[in-house]
Design a protein around this motif. Sequence first.
Motif, short mmCIF file in Angstrom:
data_model
loop_
_atom_site.label_atom_id
_atom_site.label_comp_id
_atom_site.label_asym_id
_atom_site.label_seq_id
_atom_site.Cartn_x
_atom_site.Cartn_y
_atom_site.Cartn_z
N ILE A 137 -21.33 21.50 14.15
CA ILE A 137 -22.07 22.36 13.22
C ILE A 137 -23.48 21.82 13.01
N ALA A 138 -23.59 20.51 12.79
CA ALA A 138 -24.91 19.89 12.60
C ALA A 138 -25.78 20.07 13.84
N THR A 139 -25.17 19.90 15.01
CA THR A 139 -25.91 20.09 16.26
C THR A 139 -26.43 21.52 16.38
N GLN A 140 -25.56 22.47 16.09
CA GLN A 140 -25.96 23.87 16.19
C GLN A 140 -27.12 24.20 15.26
N ILE A 141 -27.08 23.68 14.05
CA ILE A 141 -28.14 23.94 13.09
C ILE A 141 -29.47 23.37 13.59
N MET A 142 -29.48 22.13 14.03
CA MET A 142 -30.74 21.50 14.41
C MET A 142 -31.23 21.95 15.79
N GLN A 143 -30.32 22.35 16.67
CA GLN A 143 -30.76 22.88 17.95
C GLN A 143 -31.50 24.21 17.80
N SER A 144 -31.36 24.85 16.66
CA SER A 144 -32.07 26.10 16.42
C SER A 144 -33.58 25.87 16.30
N VAL A 145 -33.98 24.61 16.07
CA VAL A 145 -35.41 24.30 15.92
C VAL A 145 -35.87 23.17 16.83
N GLY A 146 -35.07 22.83 17.85
CA GLY A 146 -35.55 21.79 18.76
C GLY A 146 -34.43 20.99 19.40
N ALA A 147 -34.79 19.77 19.82
CA ALA A 147 -33.86 18.88 20.52
C ALA A 147 -33.08 18.03 19.54
N VAL A 148 -31.88 17.64 19.95
CA VAL A 148 -30.97 16.87 19.09
C VAL A 148 -30.56 15.59 19.82
N HIS A 149 -30.62 14.47 19.11
CA HIS A 149 -30.19 13.18 19.66
C HIS A 149 -29.24 12.50 18.67
N TRP A 150 -27.98 12.32 19.07
CA TRP A 150 -27.01 11.64 18.22
C TRP A 150 -27.17 10.13 18.38
N LEU A 151 -27.12 9.41 17.27
CA LEU A 151 -27.30 7.97 17.26
C LEU A 151 -25.95 7.28 17.09
N ASP A 152 -25.81 6.12 17.71
CA ASP A 152 -24.54 5.40 17.70
C ASP A 152 -24.29 4.64 16.41
N VAL A 153 -25.36 4.10 15.84
CA VAL A 153 -25.23 3.32 14.60
C VAL A 153 -26.28 3.81 13.61
N GLU A 154 -25.97 3.69 12.32
CA GLU A 154 -26.86 4.26 11.30
C GLU A 154 -28.20 3.55 11.23
N THR A 155 -28.22 2.27 11.57
CA THR A 155 -29.50 1.54 11.52
C THR A 155 -30.53 2.13 12.48
N GLN A 156 -30.08 2.86 13.50
CA GLN A 156 -31.02 3.49 14.43
C GLN A 156 -31.81 4.62 13.76
N MET A 157 -31.38 5.06 12.57
CA MET A 157 -32.14 6.07 11.85
C MET A 157 -33.54 5.55 11.52
N HIS A 158 -33.65 4.25 11.27
CA HIS A 158 -34.97 3.68 11.01
C HIS A 158 -35.85 3.78 12.25
N ALA A 159 -35.26 3.46 13.41
CA ALA A 159 -36.04 3.48 14.64
C ALA A 159 -36.50 4.88 15.01
N ILE A 160 -35.61 5.86 14.86
CA ILE A 160 -36.01 7.22 15.24
C ILE A 160 -37.01 7.78 14.22
N THR A 161 -36.96 7.28 12.99
CA THR A 161 -38.00 7.65 12.02
C THR A 161 -39.36 7.15 12.50
N GLY A 162 -39.39 5.92 13.01
CA GLY A 162 -40.64 5.32 13.48
C GLY A 162 -41.18 5.97 14.73
N VAL A 163 -40.29 6.48 15.59
CA VAL A 163 -40.74 7.05 16.87
C VAL A 163 -41.01 8.54 16.77
N SER A 164 -39.98 9.33 16.42
CA SER A 164 -40.15 10.78 16.44
C SER A 164 -40.29 11.40 15.05
N GLY A 165 -39.66 10.81 14.05
CA GLY A 165 -39.77 11.37 12.70
C GLY A 165 -41.21 11.39 12.23
#
Length: 265
Positions: A137-165
């Motif tokens: 469901i989360a994938t479907q929602i976000m794919q409506s506005v672009g690309a989706v990348h699932w992260l393996d560990v929650e700490t990677q949320m910081h890294a993806i914030t720094g790169v693409s966020g």
Amino acid sequence: MQKLYFLGGGNMCQAIVSGLIKTPRFDITVIESHADKRQYLQDAYGVAVAESLPSLHAEDVLLLAVKPQDMAQALSDARSNGALILSIAAGLDTQTLAAMAGNERVIRIMPNTPAQVGLGVAGLYAPAHIAQSDKDIATQIMQSVGAVHWLDVETQMHAITGVSGSGPAYVFYLLEALAQAAQQQGFDVETARELSLATFKGAVTLAEQSGLPFAQLQQNVTSKGGTTFAAISALEAAQVAQGIEQGVAACVARSEEMQQQLSQA
């Protein structure tokens, strides 16, 4: 049709809604405290609006789109009743969100602003206990506005914030710098803007279609001793690449700091 509630009607909410309404799959309601914004959302997107969140059901979806510092207050009276919760708030980890909502069925999302034109990048993380159907469901929602990348560990949320966020801001910074340089070379403001945008767009399209490494593409237009070589040499002397690395690292560090502060609040 599954009910999807947005808590907060700001820019990112509107970007996601604009993508979702193109292929209706959800019955959307936006919860927004300001009357003028509720009217705008209803007129612009044709979605239902409300001033407060109703009592939810387990089959519903709640997407949290309020500021991180306002989240505890926004959820203080919420009755999620086991509904799937998606959060786009930076700095609030799943454990903190689950405690605020009284519901452990939480998925985190880090989107970015190009979602407004359907070209966003979203990093998503779900704890191990989250069902695949919820992740779908989360994938479907976000794919409506672009690309989706699932992260393996929650700490990677910081890294993806720094790169693409936060990444679009880096691009806008470079666009502004190139436009300023063009003006210094005698172009008017509008021409400088057009040249900068066209150059970035063309380079990104070439990189996408060629599939070559970015470094190789640069080398292909950098003849030793030539004009581009002189430009790249100046950029290297100014340590532009290292500056971008430091910027990303600073963003990641601030994301980590925010999470620590918010979890202790």
